[in-house]
Design a protein around this motif. Sequence first.
Motif, mmCIF file in Angstrom:
data_model
loop_
_atom_site.group_PDB
_atom_site.id
_atom_site.type_symbol
_atom_site.label_atom_id
_atom_site.label_comp_id
_atom_site.label_asym_id
_atom_site.label_seq_id
_atom_site.Cartn_x
_atom_site.Cartn_y
_atom_site.Cartn_z
ATOM 1 N N LEU A 15 0.867 -1.206 0.087
ATOM 2 C CA LEU A 15 0.037 0.196 0.183
ATOM 3 C C LEU A 15 1.052 1.309 -0.012
ATOM 4 N N GLY A 16 1.880 1.291 0.689
ATOM 5 C CA GLY A 16 2.936 2.354 0.855
ATOM 6 C C GLY A 16 3.440 2.595 -0.433
ATOM 7 N N ILE A 17 4.110 1.674 -1.165
ATOM 8 C CA ILE A 17 4.743 1.734 -2.509
ATOM 9 C C ILE A 17 3.640 2.509 -3.494
ATOM 10 N N TRP A 18 2.480 2.002 -3.669
ATOM 11 C CA TRP A 18 1.630 2.526 -4.390
ATOM 12 C C TRP A 18 1.248 3.742 -4.027
ATOM 13 N N GLN A 19 1.320 4.178 -2.626
ATOM 14 C CA GLN A 19 0.734 5.498 -2.240
ATOM 15 C C GLN A 19 2.044 6.541 -2.536
ATOM 16 N N ILE A 20 3.272 5.986 -2.341
ATOM 17 C CA ILE A 20 4.389 7.100 -2.771
ATOM 18 C C ILE A 20 4.459 7.383 -4.353
ATOM 19 N N LEU A 21 4.239 6.113 -5.173
ATOM 20 C CA LEU A 21 4.779 6.115 -6.595
ATOM 21 C C LEU A 21 3.489 6.971 -7.154
ATOM 22 N N ALA A 24 0.903 11.828 -6.410
ATOM 23 C CA ALA A 24 0.623 13.105 -6.911
ATOM 24 C C ALA A 24 0.446 12.763 -8.657
ATOM 25 N N HIS A 25 0.312 11.650 -8.932
ATOM 26 C CA HIS A 25 0.042 11.031 -10.309
ATOM 27 C C HIS A 25 -1.381 11.766 -10.896
ATOM 28 N N PRO A 26 -1.226 12.491 -12.242
ATOM 29 C CA PRO A 26 -2.642 13.078 -12.382
ATOM 30 C C PRO A 26 -3.769 12.199 -12.653
ATOM 31 N N ILE A 27 -3.496 10.669 -13.129
ATOM 32 C CA ILE A 27 -4.776 9.922 -13.186
ATOM 33 C C ILE A 27 -4.894 8.889 -12.165
ATOM 34 N N VAL A 28 -3.985 8.084 -11.786
ATOM 35 C CA VAL A 28 -3.900 7.224 -10.734
ATOM 36 C C VAL A 28 -4.156 7.733 -9.271
ATOM 37 N N TRP A 33 -7.421 5.474 -3.766
ATOM 38 C CA TRP A 33 -8.104 5.025 -2.587
ATOM 39 C C TRP A 33 -8.872 3.642 -2.919
ATOM 40 N N GLU A 34 -9.575 3.500 -4.287
ATOM 41 C CA GLU A 34 -10.026 2.374 -4.748
ATOM 42 C C GLU A 34 -9.408 1.399 -4.927
ATOM 43 N N ILE A 35 -7.990 1.568 -5.545
ATOM 44 C CA ILE A 35 -7.044 0.532 -5.550
ATOM 45 C C ILE A 35 -6.895 -0.088 -4.118
ATOM 46 N N HIS A 36 -6.437 0.748 -3.348
ATOM 47 C CA HIS A 36 -6.208 0.008 -1.791
ATOM 48 C C HIS A 36 -7.475 -0.575 -1.320
ATOM 49 N N THR A 37 -8.669 -0.121 -1.456
ATOM 50 C CA THR A 37 -9.766 -0.673 -0.961
ATOM 51 C C THR A 37 -10.203 -2.142 -1.655
ATOM 52 N N ILE A 38 -9.844 -2.384 -2.801
ATOM 53 C CA ILE A 38 -10.124 -3.503 -3.567
ATOM 54 C C ILE A 38 -9.070 -4.476 -3.354
ATOM 55 N N PHE A 39 -7.798 -3.883 -3.195
ATOM 56 C CA PHE A 39 -6.816 -4.929 -2.988
ATOM 57 C C PHE A 39 -6.974 -5.590 -1.451
ATOM 58 N N THR A 40 -7.227 -4.811 -0.748
ATOM 59 C CA THR A 40 -7.410 -5.129 0.817
ATOM 60 C C THR A 40 -8.910 -5.957 0.924
ATOM 61 N N SER A 41 -9.875 -5.770 0.318
ATOM 62 C CA SER A 41 -11.068 -6.584 0.336
ATOM 63 C C SER A 41 -10.973 -7.838 -0.213
ATOM 64 N N VAL A 42 -10.106 -7.803 -1.299
ATOM 65 C CA VAL A 42 -9.901 -9.287 -1.952
ATOM 66 C C VAL A 42 -9.132 -10.350 -0.877
ATOM 67 N N LEU A 146 5.195 -5.228 -7.721
ATOM 68 C CA LEU A 146 5.605 -5.263 -8.762
ATOM 69 C C LEU A 146 4.859 -4.757 -9.810
ATOM 70 N N CYS A 147 3.379 -4.586 -9.710
ATOM 71 C CA CYS A 147 2.497 -4.184 -10.300
ATOM 72 C C CYS A 147 2.376 -2.540 -10.259
ATOM 73 N N ALA A 148 2.820 -2.217 -9.232
ATOM 74 C CA ALA A 148 2.896 -0.557 -9.150
ATOM 75 C C ALA A 148 4.225 -0.279 -9.952
ATOM 76 N N PHE A 149 5.215 -0.962 -9.918
ATOM 77 C CA PHE A 149 6.214 -0.427 -10.819
ATOM 78 C C PHE A 149 6.085 -0.597 -12.307
ATOM 79 N N ILE A 150 5.199 -1.510 -12.487
ATOM 80 C CA ILE A 150 4.937 -1.814 -14.077
ATOM 81 C C ILE A 150 4.159 -0.676 -14.613
#
Length: 158
Positions: A15-21, A24-28, A33-42, A146-150
Amino acid sequence: MNLKVIAFLTWLFALGIWQILFNAHPIVSEILWEIHTIFTSVIALYILLNLVVTEKTLNFIKIVFRIVFKVWLIIFIAFSMQKSFNQRGFVLTITFIFGYLEGLIDLNLWLDDTHSTTILAVWNKPNSKNDKVTISIALIAAIHILCAFIALLFFSIG
């Protein structure tokens, strides 16, 4: 170190890596928040399924998800491209859920395979179902990193 602590820390690190990367990204950043929520819910659904159903039932659920994901998702994509409805969010969410849950189940089966060896010797031949669930969560969190970096690379190309 306790496997549950490792899984929790790996999840938190993902979660932290996605948050850091992408903070400030204009799209992501708008859907972070939805990415974190879905990942945690799964992950929570995967834990619940492993507490409630047998491994044979879990394998059947995986087959159902694979059919839904590979067949019906393509149909959903075709419909959303043909019509002007705003269904892309639904399609992306379902893709995320089915893909990650299928990955968790596959990791669990991979850990159960006596012919394969795990990446880390400490995780070789988990003793219990709970160990396999915990290790699967830690591994899916590492894959999520890994997906965050991709994704970062993908968004940098354009």
